[in-house]
Design a protein around this motif. Structure first.
Motif, PDB file in Angstrom:
ATOM      1  N   LEU A  10       0.846  -1.194   0.000  1.00  0.00           N
ATOM      2  CA  LEU A  10       0.000   0.000   0.000  1.00  0.00           C
ATOM      3  C   LEU A  10       0.877   1.237   0.000  1.00  0.00           C
ATOM      4  CD1 LEU A  10      -2.578  -1.093   2.723  1.00  0.00           C
ATOM      5  CD2 LEU A  10      -2.913  -1.165   0.248  1.00  0.00           C
ATOM      6  N   THR A  11       0.462   2.250  -0.740  1.00  0.00           N
ATOM      7  CA  THR A  11       1.228   3.494  -0.775  1.00  0.00           C
ATOM      8  C   THR A  11       0.460   4.622  -0.109  1.00  0.00           C
ATOM      9  OG1 THR A  11       0.325   4.106  -2.947  1.00  0.00           O
ATOM     10  CG2 THR A  11       2.383   2.844  -2.916  1.00  0.00           C
ATOM     11  N   ALA A  12       1.201   5.474   0.599  1.00  0.00           N
ATOM     12  CA  ALA A  12       0.590   6.678   1.170  1.00  0.00           C
ATOM     13  C   ALA A  12       0.327   7.707   0.073  1.00  0.00           C
ATOM     14  CB  ALA A  12       1.515   7.264   2.237  1.00  0.00           C
ATOM     15  N   GLN A  13       1.145   7.672  -0.971  1.00  0.00           N
ATOM     16  CA  GLN A  13       0.944   8.565  -2.114  1.00  0.00           C
ATOM     17  C   GLN A  13      -0.209   8.025  -2.971  1.00  0.00           C
ATOM     18  OE1 GLN A  13       3.739   6.971  -1.333  1.00  0.00           O
ATOM     19  NE2 GLN A  13       5.348   8.481  -0.910  1.00  0.00           N
ATOM     20  N   GLN A  14      -1.083   8.912  -3.411  1.00  0.00           N
ATOM     21  CA  GLN A  14      -2.229   8.529  -4.235  1.00  0.00           C
ATOM     22  C   GLN A  14      -2.926   7.283  -3.658  1.00  0.00           C
ATOM     23  OE1 GLN A  14      -1.447   8.529  -8.519  1.00  0.00           O
ATOM     24  NE2 GLN A  14       0.392   9.781  -8.207  1.00  0.00           N
ATOM     25  N   PRO A  15      -3.411   7.364  -2.437  1.00  0.00           N
ATOM     26  CA  PRO A  15      -3.910   6.167  -1.755  1.00  0.00           C
ATOM     27  C   PRO A  15      -5.082   5.484  -2.451  1.00  0.00           C
ATOM     28  CG  PRO A  15      -4.465   8.157  -0.531  1.00  0.00           C
ATOM     29  CD  PRO A  15      -3.486   8.561  -1.579  1.00  0.00           C
ATOM     30  N   LEU A  16      -5.856   6.213  -3.259  1.00  0.00           N
ATOM     31  CA  LEU A  16      -6.973   5.574  -3.949  1.00  0.00           C
ATOM     32  C   LEU A  16      -6.506   4.509  -4.942  1.00  0.00           C
ATOM     33  CD1 LEU A  16      -9.441   8.544  -4.510  1.00  0.00           C
ATOM     34  CD2 LEU A  16      -9.776   6.562  -3.037  1.00  0.00           C
ATOM     35  N   VAL A  17      -5.256   4.599  -5.391  1.00  0.00           N
ATOM     36  CA  VAL A  17      -4.719   3.564  -6.273  1.00  0.00           C
ATOM     37  C   VAL A  17      -4.681   2.219  -5.544  1.00  0.00           C
ATOM     38  CG1 VAL A  17      -2.709   2.865  -7.661  1.00  0.00           C
ATOM     39  CG2 VAL A  17      -3.382   5.274  -7.558  1.00  0.00           C
ATOM     40  N   ASN A  18      -4.608   2.260  -4.229  1.00  0.00           N
ATOM     41  CA  ASN A  18      -4.593   1.019  -3.443  1.00  0.00           C
ATOM     42  C   ASN A  18      -5.871   0.206  -3.627  1.00  0.00           C
ATOM     43  OD1 ASN A  18      -2.033   1.563  -2.315  1.00  0.00           O
ATOM     44  ND2 ASN A  18      -2.952   2.810  -0.687  1.00  0.00           N
ATOM     45  N   VAL A  19      -6.966   0.854  -3.978  1.00  0.00           N
ATOM     46  CA  VAL A  19      -8.218   0.128  -4.227  1.00  0.00           C
ATOM     47  C   VAL A  19      -7.998  -0.885  -5.351  1.00  0.00           C
ATOM     48  CG1 VAL A  19     -10.616   0.342  -4.980  1.00  0.00           C
ATOM     49  CG2 VAL A  19      -9.641   2.055  -3.433  1.00  0.00           C
ATOM     50  N   VAL A  20      -7.289  -0.448  -6.391  1.00  0.00           N
ATOM     51  CA  VAL A  20      -7.028  -1.329  -7.538  1.00  0.00           C
ATOM     52  C   VAL A  20      -6.055  -2.433  -7.142  1.00  0.00           C
ATOM     53  CG1 VAL A  20      -6.306  -1.412  -9.943  1.00  0.00           C
ATOM     54  CG2 VAL A  20      -7.409   0.655  -9.039  1.00  0.00           C
ATOM     55  N   ARG A  21      -4.992  -2.052  -6.425  1.00  0.00           N
ATOM     56  CA  ARG A  21      -4.020  -3.058  -5.986  1.00  0.00           C
ATOM     57  C   ARG A  21      -4.703  -4.157  -5.180  1.00  0.00           C
ATOM     58  NH1 ARG A  21      -0.757   1.725  -4.826  1.00  0.00           N
ATOM     59  NH2 ARG A  21       0.887   1.819  -6.413  1.00  0.00           N
ATOM     60  N   VAL A  22      -5.522  -3.758  -4.233  1.00  0.00           N
ATOM     61  CA  VAL A  22      -6.183  -4.724  -3.358  1.00  0.00           C
ATOM     62  C   VAL A  22      -7.109  -5.641  -4.154  1.00  0.00           C
ATOM     63  CG1 VAL A  22      -7.875  -4.942  -1.487  1.00  0.00           C
ATOM     64  CG2 VAL A  22      -5.957  -3.349  -1.263  1.00  0.00           C
ATOM     65  N   ALA A  23      -7.801  -5.094  -5.140  1.00  0.00           N
ATOM     66  CA  ALA A  23      -8.689  -5.909  -5.965  1.00  0.00           C
ATOM     67  C   ALA A  23      -7.903  -6.977  -6.727  1.00  0.00           C
ATOM     68  CB  ALA A  23      -9.484  -5.032  -6.927  1.00  0.00           C
ATOM     69  N   VAL A  24      -6.737  -6.590  -7.287  1.00  0.00           N
ATOM     70  CA  VAL A  24      -5.907  -7.554  -8.014  1.00  0.00           C
ATOM     71  C   VAL A  24      -5.385  -8.627  -7.068  1.00  0.00           C
ATOM     72  CG1 VAL A  24      -3.754  -7.839  -9.312  1.00  0.00           C
ATOM     73  CG2 VAL A  24      -5.270  -5.916  -9.819  1.00  0.00           C
ATOM     74  N   GLN A  25      -4.900  -8.211  -5.905  1.00  0.00           N
ATOM     75  CA  GLN A  25      -4.373  -9.162  -4.928  1.00  0.00           C
ATOM     76  C   GLN A  25      -5.461 -10.133  -4.458  1.00  0.00           C
ATOM     77  OE1 GLN A  25      -2.867  -6.481  -1.957  1.00  0.00           O
ATOM     78  NE2 GLN A  25      -1.377  -5.566  -3.370  1.00  0.00           N
ATOM     79  N   ALA A  26      -6.652  -9.599  -4.219  1.00  0.00           N
ATOM     80  CA  ALA A  26      -7.758 -10.443  -3.765  1.00  0.00           C
ATOM     81  C   ALA A  26      -8.177 -11.429  -4.854  1.00  0.00           C
ATOM     82  CB  ALA A  26      -8.942  -9.571  -3.352  1.00  0.00           C
ATOM     83  N   LEU A  27      -8.175 -10.978  -6.096  1.00  0.00           N
ATOM     84  CA  LEU A  27      -8.517 -11.869  -7.201  1.00  0.00           C
ATOM     85  C   LEU A  27      -7.527 -13.033  -7.278  1.00  0.00           C
ATOM     86  CD1 LEU A  27     -10.218 -12.567  -9.690  1.00  0.00           C
ATOM     87  CD2 LEU A  27      -8.722 -11.046 -11.031  1.00  0.00           C
ATOM     88  N   GLY A  28      -6.251 -12.755  -7.058  1.00  0.00           N
ATOM     89  CA  GLY A  28      -5.257 -13.822  -7.049  1.00  0.00           C
ATOM     90  C   GLY A  28      -5.543 -14.856  -5.975  1.00  0.00           C
ATOM     91  N   ALA A  29      -5.946 -14.393  -4.798  1.00  0.00           N
ATOM     92  CA  ALA A  29      -6.265 -15.315  -3.706  1.00  0.00           C
ATOM     93  C   ALA A  29      -7.473 -16.169  -4.047  1.00  0.00           C
ATOM     94  CB  ALA A  29      -6.508 -14.532  -2.420  1.00  0.00           C
ATOM     95  N   VAL A  30      -8.481 -15.553  -4.671  1.00  0.00           N
ATOM     96  CA  VAL A  30      -9.698 -16.283  -5.032  1.00  0.00           C
ATOM     97  C   VAL A  30      -9.402 -17.309  -6.129  1.00  0.00           C
ATOM     98  CG1 VAL A  30     -11.984 -16.043  -6.079  1.00  0.00           C
ATOM     99  CG2 VAL A  30     -11.259 -14.464  -4.274  1.00  0.00           C
ATOM    100  N   LEU A  31      -8.693 -16.888  -7.155  1.00  0.00           N
ATOM    101  CA  LEU A  31      -8.340 -17.820  -8.226  1.00  0.00           C
ATOM    102  C   LEU A  31      -7.409 -18.919  -7.712  1.00  0.00           C
ATOM    103  CD1 LEU A  31      -7.755 -15.309 -11.174  1.00  0.00           C
ATOM    104  CD2 LEU A  31      -9.741 -16.792 -10.804  1.00  0.00           C
ATOM    105  N   GLY A  32      -6.685 -18.624  -6.634  1.00  0.00           N
ATOM    106  CA  GLY A  32      -5.800 -19.612  -6.027  1.00  0.00           C
ATOM    107  C   GLY A  32      -6.468 -20.507  -5.014  1.00  0.00           C
TER     108      GLY A  32
END
Length: 531
Positions: free
Chosen positions: A303-325
């Motif tokens: 997670l980054t403190a800079q442009q924190p809303l970008v973290n929404v996208v990061r978290v979605a990708v990471q969560a998708l990996g867990a689900v597909l896994g």
């Protein structure tokens, strides 16, 4: 064309085809719900039951934590996950001099069982499972949870949940240990013994690769070192006289979900296959003990403190990996956690991310949807091969406890963390908003609670609790805890539960064992990520 290498140092080809598949792919895959469980531990996976949505939460006071828990349950969360403050994790009461400035900062402060009772007020414990991220003081928190259930009128056998109780990785990655390794391992083994003897629907340990990965490990190292720790715990339990098929089905694991979608999916698939093979070949375990059950949390260090809303996208990708896994439960980080504890709004959005994946993305409609992909199958096999090789190196060094004592595991993680940080600073690894696509927007820090006032209220509550109890009973039960700690073959959980019932504090119970075993102070942990 430049060479592509993933975070584990595995070269990635531009195109994969049939030649890249393992020749024994059919045997390596098996069917879902069948050994070696590459495709999932259940035959129909999410078609029968969606993963447990278990958001991690804990605020300074029990009342605030209770309010967040009930809010998340009302929003559709299906399991609870409790965060505790640093003094609670380290075995100090809130009025201890070393607790100053730390009470309630990174989780809820728990001094007595009545604090935990307030955390779960108006939450029926027989209808929800609870995960507690607690390690050195895990036996005390488990005892408190059982007593809270008891005083709610819920029998221990009807309670469900998980305690982390994984101290080996504390010596490596987090540092919240109290006792030296040997008595710590004895305490962990006794918790396993107790849960088996009482037939509790409770996972007595959650062996954590998450914190190892967050400290800077690669995906391969995450698997290797986690399973090395797990093998150490299994051996200790077997040496204590426990049957592997009695306790190993209740072992759970905790992994990180990072940004490289395909590496993460392959990691989870490789993990299931590797663990099943290890348990069958090294312990002769039955099918239930070979099934790798794991929780996933998205990567906090990413997670980054800079442009924190970008973290929404990061978290979605990471969560998708867990689900597909094929994860069994999942926590999705809130986008603002690089700045502070999540707001109510950001926590709800993190939960909604899981709900969209479950009900709108189609990812839950079929089992192991990436199976058969030339790339994913090749990557799964390579991660498994490299993780096993590193695990065998740990075993050659005498197992996890000895390898950690010698500093081997920490050195490996430190090198990986340093290399990853250098790649970010050189711009070789792109972090959107941090080293590429940056802007000049200031970082807006959220309003912080008044932790000084919070600590003062908690200390006053603790003083009142001490004044209201029977000091003679407390002294007797703490003496029993000390006596059990001093007797190598003695049971530990039973006197700890008695101490909790008479309102001995967490610090007093931890201190009773510390009086016998001492407090371990040798610096062993890896430094972790710099960014």
């Amino acid at each position: 064309m430049s060479e592509a290498i993933n975070s584990s140092g595995i070269p990635i080809k531009p195109v994969y085809g049939p030649v890249d598949l393992p020749p024994d792919l059919a045997a390596r895959l098996g069917a879902p719900g069948q050994f070696p469980y590459t495709r999932g531990i259940h035959e129909t996976m999410y078609r029968s039951r969606i993963w447990t949505m278990r958001q991690y939460a804990g605020f300074g006071t029990a009342e605030e934590t209770n309010a967040r828990f009930r809010e998340l349950l009302a929003a559709g969360q299906t399991g609870l996950s409790a965060a505790f403050d640093l003094p609670t994790q380290m075995g100090y009461d809130s009025d201890h001099e070393l607790a100053q400035g730390e009470v309630g900062r990174v989780g809820v402060a728990i001094d007595t069982v009545d604090d935990l009772k307030r955390v779960f007020e108006r939450i029926p414990l027989d209808r929800v499972t609870t995960s507690m991220t607690i390690n050195a003081t895990a036996p005390i928190l488990l005892a408190m949870y059982l007593v809270v259930g008891e005083e709610q009128g819920v029998a221990a056998e009807k309670l469900g949940g998980t305690i982390q109780n994984d101290v080996l990785k504390e010596y490596v990655a987090r540092g919240t240990y109290i006792y030296p390794p040997e008595p710590s391992l004895r305490l962990i083994t006794d918790v396993v013994r107790f849960c088996v003897a009482r037939k509790l629907d409770f996972n007595p340990i959650s062996i954590s690769g998450y914190h190892i990965r967050e400290a800077g490990a690669t995906a391969v190292q995450e698997l290797a070192f986690t399973f090395a720790n797990a093998l150490e715990y299994v051996r200790r339990a077997v040496d204590a006289g426990l049957e592997v098929d009695d306790f190993a089905p209740r072992l759970s694991f905790f992994f990180a979900g990072f940004n490289d979608l395909f590496e993460e999916v392959a990691k989870f698939r490789a993990a299931r296959r590797l663990w099943a093979t290890l348990m069958k070949e090294r312990f002769g375990a039955g099918d239930a003990a070979c099934k790798l059950r794991f929780h996933t949390q998205t990567g906090g260090s990413l997670l980054t403190a800079q442009q924190p809303l970008v973290n929404v996208v990061r978290v979605a990708v990471q969560a998708l990996g867990a689900v597909l896994g094929g994860t069994q439960s999942l926590h999705t980080n809130a986008y603002d956690e690089a700045l502070a504890l999540p707001t109510s709004e950001s926590a709800r959005l993190a939960l909604r991310t899981q709900q969209v994946l479950a009900h709108e993305s189609g990812a839950a409609r079929t089992v192991d949807p990436l199976a058969g992909s030339f790339y994913v199958e090749a990557l799964t096999a390579e991660i498994e091969r490299r993780a096993l090789a590193l695990l065998d190196e740990v075993e050659r060094r005498g197992g996890a406890a000895k390898a950690i004592a010698a500093g081997f595991v920490q050195e490996e993680i430190t090198r990986a963390a340093y290399a990853a940080q250098q790649a970010i600073e050189r711009g070789e690894d792109v972090v959107v908003g941090l080293n590429t696509f940056t802007d000049d927007a200031p970082i807006r820090m959220p309003h912080a609670p008044d932790y000084t006032a919070l600590a003062a209220r908690q200390v006053e509550r603790l003083r009142a609790a001490r004044a209201a109890r029977d000091p003679g009973k407390v002294a007797r039960v703490l003496g029993a805890v000390r006596s059990a700690a001093a007797t190598p073959a003695a049971r530990l959980m039973e006197p700890i539960i008695e101490a909790v019932r008479v309102r001995a504090t967490l610090g007093e119970i931890a201190g009773a064992m510390e009086a016998v075993w001492g407090r371990f102070s040798r610096g062993l942990t890896a430094p972790g990520r710099v960014g």
